[in-house]
Every structure is written in structure tokens, then in C-alpha cells.
Design a protein around this motif. Structure first.
Motif, PDB file in Angstrom:
ATOM      1  N   ASP A  77       5.704   2.111 -36.184  1.00 19.23           N
ATOM      2  CA  ASP A  77       6.767   2.178 -35.178  1.00 19.23           C
ATOM      3  C   ASP A  77       6.232   1.915 -33.775  1.00 19.23           C
ATOM      4  OD1 ASP A  77       8.604   2.713 -37.136  1.00 19.23           O
ATOM      5  OD2 ASP A  77       8.618   4.883 -36.816  1.00 19.23           O
ATOM      6  N   THR A  78       5.049   2.447 -33.488  1.00 20.88           N
ATOM      7  CA  THR A  78       4.458   2.231 -32.168  1.00 20.88           C
ATOM      8  C   THR A  78       4.169   0.752 -31.933  1.00 20.88           C
ATOM      9  OG1 THR A  78       3.451   4.435 -32.217  1.00 20.88           O
ATOM     10  CG2 THR A  78       2.535   2.842 -30.657  1.00 20.88           C
ATOM     11  N   ILE A  79       3.627   0.083 -32.951  1.00 23.01           N
ATOM     12  CA  ILE A  79       3.331  -1.349 -32.829  1.00 23.01           C
ATOM     13  C   ILE A  79       4.622  -2.142 -32.728  1.00 23.01           C
ATOM     14  CG2 ILE A  79       2.314  -3.322 -34.023  1.00 23.01           C
ATOM     15  CD1 ILE A  79       0.259  -1.383 -35.212  1.00 23.01           C
ATOM     16  N   ARG A  80       5.598  -1.784 -33.545  1.00 29.30           N
ATOM     17  CA  ARG A  80       6.868  -2.513 -33.527  1.00 29.30           C
ATOM     18  C   ARG A  80       7.529  -2.405 -32.159  1.00 29.30           C
ATOM     19  NH1 ARG A  80       9.073   0.077 -37.272  1.00 29.30           N
ATOM     20  NH2 ARG A  80       8.194  -1.167 -38.961  1.00 29.30           N
ATOM     21  N   ALA A  81       7.446  -1.244 -31.529  1.00 31.51           N
ATOM     22  CA  ALA A  81       8.063  -1.059 -30.224  1.00 31.51           C
ATOM     23  C   ALA A  81       7.368  -1.876 -29.136  1.00 31.51           C
ATOM     24  CB  ALA A  81       8.056   0.418 -29.836  1.00 31.51           C
ATOM     25  N   ALA A  82       6.089  -2.193 -29.352  1.00 29.31           N
ATOM     26  CA  ALA A  82       5.334  -2.941 -28.348  1.00 29.31           C
ATOM     27  C   ALA A  82       5.482  -4.451 -28.482  1.00 29.31           C
ATOM     28  CB  ALA A  82       3.844  -2.565 -28.443  1.00 29.31           C
ATOM     29  N   LEU A  83       6.088  -4.929 -29.568  1.00 27.25           N
ATOM     30  CA  LEU A  83       6.228  -6.369 -29.781  1.00 27.25           C
ATOM     31  C   LEU A  83       7.191  -6.974 -28.775  1.00 27.25           C
ATOM     32  CD1 LEU A  83       6.419  -6.502 -33.691  1.00 27.25           C
ATOM     33  CD2 LEU A  83       4.440  -6.942 -32.230  1.00 27.25           C
ATOM     34  N   PRO A  84       6.943  -8.184 -28.316  1.00 21.42           N
ATOM     35  CA  PRO A  84       7.831  -8.812 -27.328  1.00 21.42           C
ATOM     36  C   PRO A  84       9.188  -9.151 -27.934  1.00 21.42           C
ATOM     37  CG  PRO A  84       6.207 -10.378 -28.111  1.00 21.42           C
ATOM     38  CD  PRO A  84       5.821  -9.056 -28.695  1.00 21.42           C
ATOM     39  N   GLY A  85      10.234  -9.047 -27.115  1.00 22.11           N
ATOM     40  CA  GLY A  85      11.563  -9.400 -27.590  1.00 22.11           C
ATOM     41  C   GLY A  85      11.738 -10.898 -27.776  1.00 22.11           C
ATOM     42  N   MET A  86      11.082 -11.694 -26.909  1.00 24.93           N
ATOM     43  CA  MET A  86      11.148 -13.158 -26.993  1.00 24.93           C
ATOM     44  C   MET A  86       9.726 -13.706 -27.002  1.00 24.93           C
ATOM     45  SD  MET A  86      14.310 -14.159 -27.160  1.00 24.93           S
ATOM     46  CE  MET A  86      14.216 -15.860 -26.628  1.00 24.93           C
ATOM     47  N   PRO A  87       9.089 -13.813 -28.185  1.00 25.18           N
ATOM     48  CA  PRO A  87       7.715 -14.310 -28.237  1.00 25.18           C
ATOM     49  C   PRO A  87       7.626 -15.773 -27.831  1.00 25.18           C
ATOM     50  CG  PRO A  87       8.635 -14.115 -30.439  1.00 25.18           C
ATOM     51  CD  PRO A  87       9.628 -13.498 -29.518  1.00 25.18           C
ATOM     52  N   THR A  88       6.485 -16.129 -27.294  1.00 24.05           N
ATOM     53  CA  THR A  88       6.264 -17.523 -26.904  1.00 24.05           C
ATOM     54  C   THR A  88       5.866 -18.348 -28.127  1.00 24.05           C
ATOM     55  OG1 THR A  88       3.905 -17.160 -26.455  1.00 24.05           O
ATOM     56  CG2 THR A  88       5.458 -16.683 -24.672  1.00 24.05           C
ATOM     57  N   SER A  89       5.901 -19.653 -27.947  1.00 20.16           N
ATOM     58  CA  SER A  89       5.531 -20.546 -29.057  1.00 20.16           C
ATOM     59  C   SER A  89       4.066 -20.372 -29.428  1.00 20.16           C
ATOM     60  CB  SER A  89       5.816 -22.000 -28.674  1.00 20.16           C
ATOM     61  OG  SER A  89       5.093 -22.350 -27.495  1.00 20.16           O
ATOM     62  N   ARG A  90       3.228 -20.078 -28.432  1.00 18.43           N
ATOM     63  CA  ARG A  90       1.811 -19.874 -28.731  1.00 18.43           C
ATOM     64  C   ARG A  90       1.599 -18.590 -29.518  1.00 18.43           C
ATOM     65  NH1 ARG A  90      -2.167 -22.630 -26.383  1.00 18.43           N
ATOM     66  NH2 ARG A  90      -3.526 -20.802 -26.376  1.00 18.43           N
ATOM     67  N   GLN A  91       2.405 -17.576 -29.219  1.00 22.36           N
ATOM     68  CA  GLN A  91       2.291 -16.331 -29.982  1.00 22.36           C
ATOM     69  C   GLN A  91       2.741 -16.531 -31.417  1.00 22.36           C
ATOM     70  OE1 GLN A  91       4.670 -13.727 -27.587  1.00 22.36           O
ATOM     71  NE2 GLN A  91       2.976 -13.160 -26.216  1.00 22.36           N
ATOM     72  N   VAL A  92       3.831 -17.260 -31.613  1.00 17.61           N
ATOM     73  CA  VAL A  92       4.311 -17.535 -32.973  1.00 17.61           C
ATOM     74  C   VAL A  92       3.338 -18.435 -33.723  1.00 17.61           C
ATOM     75  CG1 VAL A  92       6.191 -18.565 -34.309  1.00 17.61           C
ATOM     76  CG2 VAL A  92       6.710 -17.207 -32.282  1.00 17.61           C
ATOM     77  N   GLY A  93       2.689 -19.306 -32.998  1.00 17.96           N
ATOM     78  CA  GLY A  93       1.735 -20.219 -33.633  1.00 17.96           C
ATOM     79  C   GLY A  93       0.356 -19.639 -33.824  1.00 17.96           C
ATOM     80  N   ALA A  94       0.182 -18.361 -33.632  1.00 12.79           N
ATOM     81  CA  ALA A  94      -1.095 -17.669 -33.831  1.00 12.79           C
ATOM     82  C   ALA A  94      -2.168 -18.163 -32.871  1.00 12.79           C
ATOM     83  CB  ALA A  94      -1.575 -17.801 -35.276  1.00 12.79           C
ATOM     84  N   LEU A  95      -1.728 -18.617 -31.681  1.00 10.07           N
ATOM     85  CA  LEU A  95      -2.701 -19.048 -30.678  1.00 10.07           C
ATOM     86  C   LEU A  95      -2.991 -17.942 -29.661  1.00 10.07           C
ATOM     87  CD1 LEU A  95      -1.356 -22.662 -30.017  1.00 10.07           C
ATOM     88  CD2 LEU A  95      -3.235 -21.948 -31.521  1.00 10.07           C
ATOM     89  N   ASP A  96      -1.960 -17.156 -29.331  1.00  9.30           N
ATOM     90  CA  ASP A  96      -2.113 -16.055 -28.378  1.00  9.30           C
ATOM     91  C   ASP A  96      -1.704 -14.747 -29.034  1.00  9.30           C
ATOM     92  OD1 ASP A  96      -0.947 -17.908 -25.433  1.00  9.30           O
ATOM     93  OD2 ASP A  96      -2.896 -17.885 -26.480  1.00  9.30           O
ATOM     94  N   CYS A  97      -2.332 -13.672 -28.589  1.00 10.79           N
ATOM     95  CA  CYS A  97      -1.969 -12.331 -29.072  1.00 10.79           C
ATOM     96  C   CYS A  97      -0.578 -11.984 -28.554  1.00 10.79           C
ATOM     97  CB  CYS A  97      -2.992 -11.306 -28.592  1.00 10.79           C
ATOM     98  SG  CYS A  97      -2.520  -9.580 -28.943  1.00 10.79           S
ATOM     99  N   CYS A  98       0.279 -11.475 -29.432  1.00 14.11           N
ATOM    100  CA  CYS A  98       1.643 -11.150 -29.027  1.00 14.11           C
ATOM    101  C   CYS A  98       1.714  -9.862 -28.224  1.00 14.11           C
ATOM    102  CB  CYS A  98       2.553 -11.054 -30.258  1.00 14.11           C
ATOM    103  SG  CYS A  98       2.170  -9.642 -31.323  1.00 14.11           S
TER     104      CYS A  98
END
Length: 464
Positions: free
Chosen positions: A9-30
Motif C-alpha cells: 500500500d505504501t508503494i502503491r500510494a507513492a506511484l505517479p498518477g500520470m507516469p512518463t513514457s520513460r517510466q513506462v519504458g523502464a528507462l526511469d524510476c517511477c
């Protein structure tokens, strides 16, 4: 990397609401938005090992550590609450049994006097009425133990059942109709209380009695005039004491050791009072019922909670300093604001506790109980012990809150993230990062709820 279930739950709450393309592409930490590399591996967060969001090990380790601290603090609070509830339950059982047993003994005595036939009917009638009054004042329902106690209530129910049987015997001996008939017939033609009533001009002086409430104690006084002495409860039953009581002396040395372990100098009064203010705020305002209010549909946002907690921290700190000279009663100033249901929250928010649509009785009671407890510690063991105790609680439950030594580190990390973000569409209050840093360090609520909401959703900054 293994992620324990309690941290999900703690990790889920910290996730961005609108991730960037680099985050989705496993290039940047979300979580920290830093690029992955040889020193920063990507850990998949799902929904599959190859799709979704990815985070780095340091960020996940930090969040797991935070979740573990929160879990451990919650377990400690639950254990303390269970011990307190057990103590309160035992006292409640004793009060309940004392009240029921004394009335049952009184019923046996009245039945005995009726059977002897030596007491005139009018006196028996009054004994019966006062007995019924005492019976009415006894709790009708057997108190149920809290879930944490789970005690057997059969002894309480048996005593209540015995009281019911004894009352049946008395009612059979002294019929209700006959009692009031005798009282009315024995009343004088011109009673003393006639002048106190608004009587018609043709009043004969007779006023029949239909209901009399003698209170819980008259039966014992009346029986004493007939030589029957019964140990009775101390007046009208009083509410149970607050759930948290200083049941043993608090050792200042233990508290100093805790503070020293967390890097706080117990001789630095300013720092200790600041930490104590955070501790008082956390245990009385943040802990427990507020979480349910925040989860409600019309509950406050994380930014509103942050702004209000900063405002209340200042009030708690001022109250603690005032208590040093004025006594524990000075804490009531903080209590009044913290439990105010109609007060709009800080940071320009229009949220009020009364307007959230959720029950607030438990929230107000929690604030009152915890402030009362701190007052009792100060009253019994001195101002310094009360402050040290609340300071020690803050390093466990809110080590990085505004006012704590860890707050500047949180602000520095937040500014680092903000500097790397596109703030073209951010609130105007966030245009100058130097001013933002000053505000966060000195008075975060000064930025306003809108700006804080933007920051909280994109950085490590959080209400707690």
C-alpha cells in the motif's frame, strides 16, 4: 528484490498518477525519476515482469523501511490500546457488578420487610418506589468487552439475571397498583407542595401521584431508617476513565535514551519541545479516526492534512511552552482547536470536519483523551517528563514531520525533484524554488493547499 506484503500500500500510494513514457519504458524510476543504469537496476512493479512501472532498489528500500516503521508503530499502538482497554474493562466490570449487586441486596431487603408485615403499607409503598428508581438507574444492558479483551461476560449476565428474579419477587409482594393507590389515599387534603402548583380556583388540595423518581440512592437511605445497612456505589455511575492512563511512573532516563538513540539532545529544550509538539499532534490528532475521515469520499486531501498539521504543530508547541509556566491546563488551547469541527483547515482550505459527512465523535474523543493523558503525566511527574514522553513518541511515529530534525532533509529531497520537473503548468507559488524552499522550511502551509497538492503528488513530500 522481495517486496513484503505490508509495504504494497505504501508503494502503491507513492506511484505517479500520470507516469512518463520513460517510466513506462523502464528507462526511469517511477518513484525518483532517475534513469536506470549499472548502479540503479530496474525492479518491475507489475502488472507483469516486462510491462507496467519500474522502480529502483534504493527507492523501494526507502518505502519498505517507511512501511515497516509504520507497521511497527501501529503494532505498538495496538498493544498499548489492548492493555488500556483491558484495564478499563476490568474497572467497568467492577463498577457494573457493584451497582447490580447492591440493588439486588436492596430488593431482597424490601421483600423481607414486606413478608414480616411490621412496616406500615405507606412506608412499604415508598420503599418499593425508591427500589424501582434504583433498579431503573442500573445499566439495563450487560457491558460488552472490547474485541481486544474478549472476556467472558457470563458472571455479569448471571448477576443481572439474579437481580431480575429478585425484582419479580418484590413486584409480586407489592403490587404496583396498590402502591400508588395507598400513596394517593394517604396524601393529606392540603399537602405542602400544593402552593407550588398552578391549581384551579376550586382545587381541593388533592394531587394524585403518577410517577416518582427518587434517584439511585434514596432506597439505601430509606432502608437505613429501618436498620438495614447496605454498602452502596458511590453516587450516580460515572463514565469510564479515558482509555489511556499513566498506570506507572515514567522513567526520564529511558526517555532520554530513546531520544539520544534518534539523535536528539534531551538537554536542548527547544528541540525537545518541538519534537514533543509533533508527538502530541501525532497521537491526538493524526492517530486513528483521522485516517478513516481522510479515506471518506469528502475527506481532506494529503495537502490539506499537511497544511493543517503544520498549523496545529505550532499551536501544540505554544501550548507546551505555556504549560511550563501555567500548568497542564494550557494544553486545552491546542485541544480546542484540534477538535474544532467547524474550523476551516489551514492553507486556504475550505474543509471542515463537520462537513466531511463522517462520524466525528470518536475523533473528538481521541483528541480529548490523549491531551488529557499528557496533562496527567505533567501533573503527576512534572512538565519535563510529559514533554520527554511526547518527544519520544514523535521519533517513532513521525520522525520526518515538520518541526523534527529530519524535516530539512525531506525538503532538500523535495526541492531536488521539483528542480527536475516541468513546472510550466504548476501553481504560480512554485515559480521561484528559492522561495518555495524557504516556505517549506519555515511554514509550508503558507504555500497554500493548491501548491502543496501539486508538490505532494510529485515528490517525497507527504503529510507524515
Amino acid at each position: 528484490m522481495h517486496i513484503p506484503a505490508y509495504a504494497h500500500d505504501t508503494i502503491r500510494a507513492a506511484l505517479p498518477g500520470m507516469p512518463t513514457s520513460r517510466q513506462v519504458g523502464a528507462l526511469d524510476c517511477c518513484l525518483c525519476d532517475e534513469p536506470f543504469g549499472e548502479d540503479r537496476g530496474a525492479v518491475p512493479l507489475g502488472p507483469t515482469p516486462t510491462s507496467g512501472l519500474f522502480a529502483c532498489g534504493p527507492c523501494l528500500t526507502r518505502l519498505v523501511r517507511r512501511a515497516r516503521r509504520s507497521r511497527d508503530a501501529r503494532l505498538v499502538r495496538d498493544a498499548e490500546r489492548a492493555r488500556t482497554e483491558a484495564s478499563v474493562w476490568e474497572a467497568e466490570c467492577e463498577r457494573y457488578l457493584a451497582g447490580v449487586t447492591s440493588v439486588r441486596e436492596a430488593a431482597e431487603a424490601v421483600a423481607g420487610l414486606v413478608a414480616e408485615g411490621d412496616v406500615e403499607p405507606l412506608r412499604i409503598a415508598w420503599l418499593y418506589v425508591s427500589l424501582e428508581s434504583a433498579y431503573t438507574w442500573t445499566p439495563e444492558e450487560v457491558p460488552e468487552p472490547p474485541a481486544s479483551v474478549g472476556s467472558d461476560t457470563s458472571a455479569l449476565r448471571d448477576e443481572r439475571f439474579r437481580l431480575g428474579l429478585e425484582m419479580i419477587s418484590v413486584r409480586e409482594a407489592v403490587a404496583d397498583r396498590l402502591v400508588y393507590h395507598l400513596i394517593n389515599e394517604a396524601a393529606p387534603a392540603e399537602p405542602d407542595f400544593c402552593e407550588e402548583l398552578e391549581c384551579a380556583e376550586d382545587c381541593s388540595g388533592r394531587h394524585d401521584t403518577e410517577h416518582i423518581d427518587c434517584g439511585p440512592d434514596t432506597i439505601f437511605e430509606d432502608l437505613a431508617t429501618h436498620g438495614v445497612e447496605i454498602e452502596r456505589p458511590d453516587g450516580v455511575p460515572t463514565p469510564a476513565p479515558p482509555p489511556e492512563r499513566p498506570d506507572r511512573a515514567i522513567d526520564d532516563n529511558d526517555l532520554v535514551d530513546v531520544l539520544t538513540h534518534f539523535g536528539i539532545d534531551a538537554d536542548d529544550t527547544e528541540t525537545v519541545v518541538s519534537a514533543a509538539a509533533v508527538g502530541l499532534l501525532a497521537v491526538s490528532w493524526r492517530d486513528g479516526p483521522l485516517e478513516e475521515i481522510c479515506a471518506a469520499e469528502r475527506g481532506p486531501s494529503a495537502a490539506e492534512v499537511l497544511a493543517q498539521s503544520v498549523d496545529l504543530y505550532r499551536r501544540a508547541r505554544a501550548a507546551l511552552l505555556a504549560a511550563r509556566d501555567e500548568g497542564p491546563e494550557a494544553l486545552l488551547a491546542f485541544q480546542a482547536v484540534a477538535s474544532d469541527l467547524d474550523l476551516p483547515w489551514a492553507g486556504g482550505s475550505d474543509f471542515t470536519l463537520r462537513g466531511c459527512g463522517e462520524p466525528t465523535e470518536e475523533f473528538v474523543k481521541n483528541v480529548d483523551d490523549r491531551v488529557w493523558y499528557t496533562s496527567e503525566v505533567m501533573r503527576e511527574q512534572g512538565w519535563r517528563t510529559g514533554v520527554l514522553q511526547r518527544a519520544a513518541s514523535s521519533v517513532v511515529v513521525a520522525p520526518a514531520h515538520f518541526g523534527m530534525p529530519g524535516w530539512p532533509t525531506t525538503v532538500a529531497s523535495t526541492l531536488k525533484h521539483l528542480a527536475a520537473l516541468d513546472r510550466s503548468e504548476a501553481p504560480t507559488a512554485l515559480a521561484d524554488l528559492a522561495q518555495v524552499e524557504t516556505a517549506l522550511l519555515e511554514a509550508p502551509d503558507r504555500l497554500g493547499v493548491e501548491a502543496l497538492d501539486w508538490i505532494v503528488g510529485r515528490s517525497p513530500l507527504s503529510p507524515w
